[in-house]
Design an enzyme around this catalytic site. Structure first.
Site, PDB file in Angstrom:
ATOM      1  CB  THR A 137      -0.912  -0.002   1.251  1.00  0.00           C
ATOM      2  OG1 THR A 137      -1.833  -1.070   1.113  1.00  0.00           O
ATOM      3  CG2 THR A 137      -1.677   1.285   1.391  1.00  0.00           C
ATOM      4  CB  SER A 165       2.720  -7.877   0.952  1.00  0.00           C
ATOM      5  OG  SER A 165       1.679  -7.870   1.896  1.00  0.00           O
ATOM      6  CB  THR A 205       0.339  -3.938   6.353  1.00  0.00           C
ATOM      7  OG1 THR A 205      -0.933  -3.926   5.692  1.00  0.00           O
ATOM      8  CG2 THR A 205       0.915  -2.547   6.403  1.00  0.00           C
ATOM      9  CG  ASP A 206      -2.683  -7.417   3.389  1.00  0.00           C
ATOM     10  OD1 ASP A 206      -3.030  -6.725   4.368  1.00  0.00           O
ATOM     11  OD2 ASP A 206      -3.242  -7.354   2.281  1.00  0.00           O
TER      12      ASP A 206
HETATM   13  N1  ASP Z   1      -2.683  -5.423   0.365  1.00  0.00           N
HETATM   14  C1  ASP Z   1      -1.616  -4.546   0.824  1.00  0.00           C
HETATM   15  C2  ASP Z   1      -0.323  -5.350   0.847  1.00  0.00           C
HETATM   16  O1  ASP Z   1      -0.116  -6.110   1.748  1.00  0.00           O
HETATM   17  C3  ASP Z   1      -1.937  -4.019   2.166  1.00  0.00           C
HETATM   18  C4  ASP Z   1      -0.943  -3.052   2.754  1.00  0.00           C
HETATM   19  O2  ASP Z   1       0.168  -2.873   2.310  1.00  0.00           O
HETATM   20  O3  ASP Z   1      -1.306  -2.423   3.777  1.00  0.00           O
HETATM   21  O4  ASP Z   1       0.466  -5.214  -0.050  1.00  0.00           O
END
Ligand code: ASP
Length: 335
Positions: free
Chosen positions: A14, A56, A87-88
């Site tokens: 993100t 991710s 973050t995932d």
């Molecule tokens: N879907 C995103 C990822 O993990 C979520 C994030 O980065 O907060 O790449």
């Protein structure tokens, strides 16, 4: 004093995403990320490389290997490393890197954000600035995750909030430090590593997690034992095998354990970990079959530690067991 040398490795997430007509998608590269934080770029001597540009959710062990190689190839040229990540699966990556890069006196900091860096109200700038400052501090070392002002050991992080800025918790272990503006407040002493840094690239990913629910069907066990080298069972409470699975479990264990298959019992309870010795349903199977137990380790650390050990112990069951209970980057305390 010369400026500290930092390498930023971007992988997407993100933090690097842009709005498209189909939703957020990683679009900014490493150099563009840095253009949003000119103030900290003036404090350090920073370079940037792009490892990949993915959401991710698409992270895999081969991409971890690429990240490790990108750090290893440039290890001596930099004082610290910052990895931007979605973050995932960030908790999996920070646990994986804790095993794949051990004894690093140069900090490896993993960070990301809940909102893209291009948005006006975003947590990305703070997280990136904190991470670079933490990576530039001479007292920092090891693999850590920095998020929302908290510094968490790479093996102890878990994503516990889907939207809030305090997305990560340090599970069963205190946060290593807090970052307030420019100040780093350290809670856990981190003496320098005396052994040389060690890089590892082999992750063996024939591993599956079975999360038990009331009434889990025994047939599942047969399939999982046959198709995977390692089975992690997320049981209830402190851990154990429910009666309706016991007969199949014992039969499968007898069949497969001599072939080197590994079974690790973990708990689905968020805090405090497993202890199979407490109840009859756990004690007996543990004694009879030499099961391993995750105790207070996170699921992310349990899985990536097993991938690392299966990849590096040449299939020796004893070496995997010994390695599993050896503490790496604060991952396991009780046993
Ligand atoms: N879907 C995103 C990822 O993990 C979520 C994030 O980065 O907060 O790449």
């Amino acid at each position: 004093m010369p400026k500290r040398k930092i390498l930023l490795l971007a992988t997407g997430g993100t933090i690097a995403s842009l709005e498209t007509e189909h939703g957020l998608k990683p679009g900014l590269d490493a150099a563009q990320l840095l253009s949003y934080i000119p103030e900290v770029c003036a404090e350090v001597d920073i370079d940037a490389v792009q490892v990949c540009n993915i959401d991710s959710s698409n992270m895999t062990p081969p991409v971890w290997e690429q990240i490790v190689r990108a750090v290893e190839e440039r290890y001596l040229q930099y004082d610290g490393f910052v990895i931007c990540h979605g973050t995932d699966t960030m908790a999996y990556t920070s646990a994986a890197l804790s095993y794949m890069i051990q004894n690093s006196n140069r900090p490896i900091v993993i960070t990301g954000s809940q909102k893209p860096i291009s948005e006006n109200s975003t947590d990305a700038r703070r997280n990136l600035i904190d991470s670079i400052r933490y990576a530039a501090d001479p007292d920092s070392r090891g693999v850590v995750l920095v998020f929302n002002g908290s510094v968490i050991a790479g093996t102890r992080a878990k994503k516990t909030y889907a939207h809030s800025y305090n997305a990560f918790s340090s599970v069963n272990f205190p946060a290593l430090a807090a970052i307030q503006e420019r100040k780093i407040i350290r809670f856990v002493p981190q003496p320098p590593f005396s052994e040389p840094v060690r890089f590892s690239h082999r992750m063996h990913d024939s591993i599956v997690v079975l999360k038990l629910i009331p009434g889990t069907k025994p047939e599942l066990l047969e399939y999982l034992f046959r198709n995977y080298d390692c089975l992690v069972i997320e049981s209830f409470g402190v851990g154990g095998i429910p009666r309706n699975l016991l007969e199949t479990f014992c039969r499968e264990m007898e069949k497969w354990i001599s072939k080197g298959k590994i079974v690790v019992m973990a708990t689905q309870v968020a805090n405090e970990g497993s202890n199979m010795e407490v109840y009859e349903v756990g004690q007996k199977v543990k004694e009879d079959f030499h099961l391993m137990e995750a105790y207070d380790m996170t699921l992310e650390a349990t899985i990536t530690k097993l991938m690392y050990l299966m990849g590096s112990c040449g299939g020796s069951y004893t070496a995997i067991c010994d390695g599993f209970y050896k503490t790496v980057n604060y991952d396991i305390l009780s046993r």
